[in-house]
Design a protein around this motif. Structure first.
Motif, short mmCIF file in Angstrom:
data_model
loop_
_atom_site.label_atom_id
_atom_site.label_comp_id
_atom_site.label_asym_id
_atom_site.label_seq_id
_atom_site.Cartn_x
_atom_site.Cartn_y
_atom_site.Cartn_z
N LEU A 22 0.19 -1.09 -0.28
CA LEU A 22 -0.11 -0.09 -0.26
C LEU A 22 1.13 1.28 -0.33
CD1 LEU A 22 -3.02 1.08 0.22
CD2 LEU A 22 -2.26 0.92 2.69
N LEU A 23 2.03 0.92 0.60
CA LEU A 23 2.90 2.22 0.64
C LEU A 23 3.58 2.87 -0.12
CD1 LEU A 23 4.39 2.02 4.80
CD2 LEU A 23 2.82 3.85 3.60
N VAL A 24 4.13 1.39 -0.98
CA VAL A 24 4.92 2.02 -1.80
C VAL A 24 4.25 2.29 -3.38
CG1 VAL A 24 5.11 -0.17 -3.34
CG2 VAL A 24 6.55 1.22 -3.57
N ASN A 25 3.02 2.25 -2.87
CA ASN A 25 1.82 2.47 -4.55
C ASN A 25 0.82 3.94 -4.14
OD1 ASN A 25 1.79 0.21 -6.42
ND2 ASN A 25 1.91 -0.83 -5.07
N LEU A 26 0.91 4.02 -2.94
CA LEU A 26 0.18 5.78 -2.81
C LEU A 26 1.85 6.17 -2.94
CD1 LEU A 26 -1.56 5.34 0.55
CD2 LEU A 26 -2.49 5.86 -1.58
N TYR A 27 3.22 6.06 -2.73
CA TYR A 27 3.47 6.96 -2.97
C TYR A 27 5.12 5.95 -3.10
CZ TYR A 27 7.30 10.81 -1.28
OH TYR A 27 8.66 11.42 -0.85
N PRO A 28 5.55 6.40 -4.40
CA PRO A 28 6.55 5.17 -4.51
C PRO A 28 7.84 5.18 -4.38
CG PRO A 28 5.80 5.64 -6.65
CD PRO A 28 5.18 6.32 -5.79
N PRO A 29 8.47 7.25 -3.82
CA PRO A 29 10.40 7.16 -3.58
C PRO A 29 10.29 6.81 -2.24
CG PRO A 29 8.74 8.98 -4.80
CD PRO A 29 7.43 8.56 -4.05
N ILE A 30 8.90 6.25 -1.51
CA ILE A 30 9.46 5.89 -0.56
C ILE A 30 10.98 4.14 -0.49
CG2 ILE A 30 7.64 3.97 -0.14
CD1 ILE A 30 7.65 5.11 2.81
N MET A 31 10.39 3.99 -1.80
CA MET A 31 11.12 2.60 -1.62
C MET A 31 12.82 3.13 -2.44
SD MET A 31 11.82 -0.43 -1.99
CE MET A 31 12.37 -2.40 -1.73
N GLY A 90 9.35 -7.85 5.99
CA GLY A 90 7.61 -8.31 4.97
C GLY A 90 6.90 -6.74 5.09
N THR A 91 7.15 -5.60 5.89
CA THR A 91 7.36 -4.47 5.21
C THR A 91 8.37 -3.78 3.64
OG1 THR A 91 8.23 -3.08 6.49
CG2 THR A 91 6.30 -2.73 6.72
N SER A 92 9.34 -4.34 3.47
CA SER A 92 10.05 -4.71 2.29
C SER A 92 10.02 -5.27 1.17
CB SER A 92 11.63 -4.74 2.73
OG SER A 92 11.53 -6.26 3.36
N VAL A 93 9.59 -6.46 1.85
CA VAL A 93 9.29 -7.16 0.58
C VAL A 93 8.07 -6.45 -0.34
CG1 VAL A 93 7.73 -9.25 0.22
CG2 VAL A 93 9.52 -9.54 1.52
N GLY A 94 6.54 -5.93 0.57
CA GLY A 94 6.01 -5.36 -0.05
C GLY A 94 6.19 -4.01 -0.65
N ALA A 95 7.00 -3.60 -0.17
CA ALA A 95 7.22 -2.38 -1.42
C ALA A 95 7.99 -2.82 -2.19
CB ALA A 95 8.22 -1.76 0.01
N THR A 96 8.22 -3.68 -2.49
CA THR A 96 8.87 -4.35 -3.95
C THR A 96 8.01 -4.64 -4.89
OG1 THR A 96 8.98 -6.23 -3.33
CG2 THR A 96 10.93 -5.41 -3.02
N HIS A 113 14.01 0.73 1.47
CA HIS A 113 14.69 0.97 0.33
C HIS A 113 15.83 0.53 1.37
CE1 HIS A 113 18.13 1.35 -2.30
NE2 HIS A 113 19.19 2.32 -1.35
N TYR A 114 16.40 1.15 2.56
CA TYR A 114 17.35 0.34 3.24
C TYR A 114 16.84 -0.44 3.98
CZ TYR A 114 20.03 4.48 2.28
OH TYR A 114 20.24 5.84 1.83
N PHE A 115 15.47 -0.74 4.60
CA PHE A 115 14.81 -2.44 4.37
C PHE A 115 15.05 -3.20 3.89
CE2 PHE A 115 11.42 -0.90 7.63
CZ PHE A 115 12.65 -0.11 9.10
N TYR A 116 14.82 -3.11 2.68
CA TYR A 116 15.04 -4.22 1.14
C TYR A 116 16.60 -4.34 1.74
CZ TYR A 116 15.15 -5.51 -3.69
OH TYR A 116 15.04 -6.28 -4.52
N LEU A 117 17.70 -3.81 1.62
CA LEU A 117 18.87 -4.26 1.51
C LEU A 117 19.22 -4.95 2.44
CD1 LEU A 117 20.70 -0.52 1.64
CD2 LEU A 117 20.38 -2.06 -0.35
#
Length: 374
Positions: free
Chosen positions: A56-65, A264-270, A72-76
């Motif tokens: 939900l977050l990344v599709n409301l505000y793509p720059p968060i990733m 979980g949040t970083s996976v969802g944000a991809t 982005h840092y969670f995803y690393l």
């Protein structure tokens, strides 16, 4: 007037609407459906709530990733395979390996269920994926999210990590829906009613030696599995040794939950619309479902063979638990068995193949890494 118009234009450009595209609305709807499944239907909420909220977050505000954004840092940490290994540490501290130790034949059922992984690998190659991508996708068949993320990162398939992880975790959550029809299709009513003998007691010495011996054997034979199998066994050693209760409690509770939130949040944000709404994503979802279904069927069919060999002492339903989704798959074996006979208790018997499946999926990932020289 020009000042007012310019101010309003600047304000409009800073709202979330400025970032939204048609695809984002589709992904927002998908995120809301996942939240419904997690909160209302209670399908693996510990996984689906953070994943769907990240979506939900990344599709409301793509720059968060993007680089510099929080997720982005969670995803690393996913990309560097740190979080999947820590998840295995927590799983080991939470899980009782006693049923597997008491019935070593469970290893065979766990191994049989990995057939879905290898069948999906070859099918993915046929569908146009390269070898490394096919290997990363095929692990979805083990219904093991952390291992899927781990292997995708190690094989350099970061572009596919989002769809792979979401598919893996989604199928983990949907185990109670996907598995029962397959289990009933390949078993008879009489087979589902089979009651298994009570497992023998497992001594503390056996429980302590098991994670040590497994680590030595697996890591010597296939050292690429060390990050996953090693952490899994370390967590279990914390649990069984009895001398580090604080470490065991931290690994299975506080640390585990922190890692689940971040992962979980970083996976969802991809799953931004640009990254997720592709033909390749549809292929991955289909391949993952096929792999999971084949793995379930293979486990049940091998359970039928063991039933025949042992003269009807093994209920084939426990074979479906070999797909690794701990402990959900074991609970499904119990549920389907109790539907046939309310007095049937298969949970502890199913936990053996379930734990074996976790180890088997990690070994499968290590095998692919060895094949590709990672």
């Amino acid at each position: 007037m020009s000042y007012v118009a310019e101010t309003m234009t600047n304000l409009a450009a800073q709202t979330g609407f400025a970032f939204l595209k048609p695809g984002n609305f589709i992904m927002i709807l998908v995120a809301l459906v996942f939240l419904y499944l997690a909160i209302v239907r209670e399908y693996e909420p510990l996984l689906l709530v953070p994943i769907s909220f990240g979506m939900l977050l990344v599709n409301l505000y793509p720059p968060i990733m993007e680089e510099g954004g929080l997720l982005h840092y969670f995803y690393l940490l996913d990309e560097w395979s740190i979080l999947p290994s820590l998840i295995f540490l927590g799983v080991g501290a939470l899980t009782d390996f006693g049923p597997l130790i008491a019935n070593p034949m469970s290893f065979l059922l766990g191994a049989a269920a990995q057939f879905g992984i290898y069948s999906a690998y070859f099918l993915a190659m046929i569908m146009g994926f390269n070898g490394k991508a096919a290997a990363a996708i095929s692990i979805i068949g083990g219904a093991d999210g952390p291992t899927s993320i781990f292997l995708a990162g190690k094989l350099g398939q970061t572009d596919l990590m989002g769809p792979i992880a979401v598919a893996a975790y989604s199928y983990m959550a949907l185990v109670p829906i996907i598995q029962p029809p397959i289990m009933k299709l390949f078993t008879t009513e009489e087979e589902r009613k089979i009651k298994m003998e009570q497992l023998r007691p497992v001594s503390k010495t056996e429980r302590i030696l098991f994670p040590i011996v497994v680590t030595i054997v697996v890591c010597l034979v296939l050292p690429t599995t060390a990050p996953l199998v090693g952490m899994l066994m370390l967590g279990n050693l914390f649990r069984e040794s009895g001398v580090v209760k604080q470490l065991s409690e931290t690994a299975s509770n506080a640390l585990m939950y922190i890692v689940v939130i971040i992962l979980g949040t970083s996976v969802g944000a991809t799953t931004s619309a640009e990254a997720f709404l592709k033909v390749s994503t549809i292929k991955i979802v289909i391949l993952g479902l096929i792999a999971f279904a084949v793995g379930t069927a293979a486990g049940v069919l091998f359970g039928k063979i063991m039933c025949k060999v042992t003269g009807g002492k093994v209920n084939p339903l426990i074979g479906s638990a070999g797909v690794s989704a701990v402990p959900m798959a074991a609970r499904v074996s119990q549920k389907v068995g109790s539907e046939a006979d309310p007095t049937n208790f298969l949970l502890m018997h199913a936990m053996g193949p379930n734990v074996a499946g976790v180890i088997g999926t990690a070994v499968a990932a290590g095998t692919f890494m060895a094949i590709f020289g990672v």
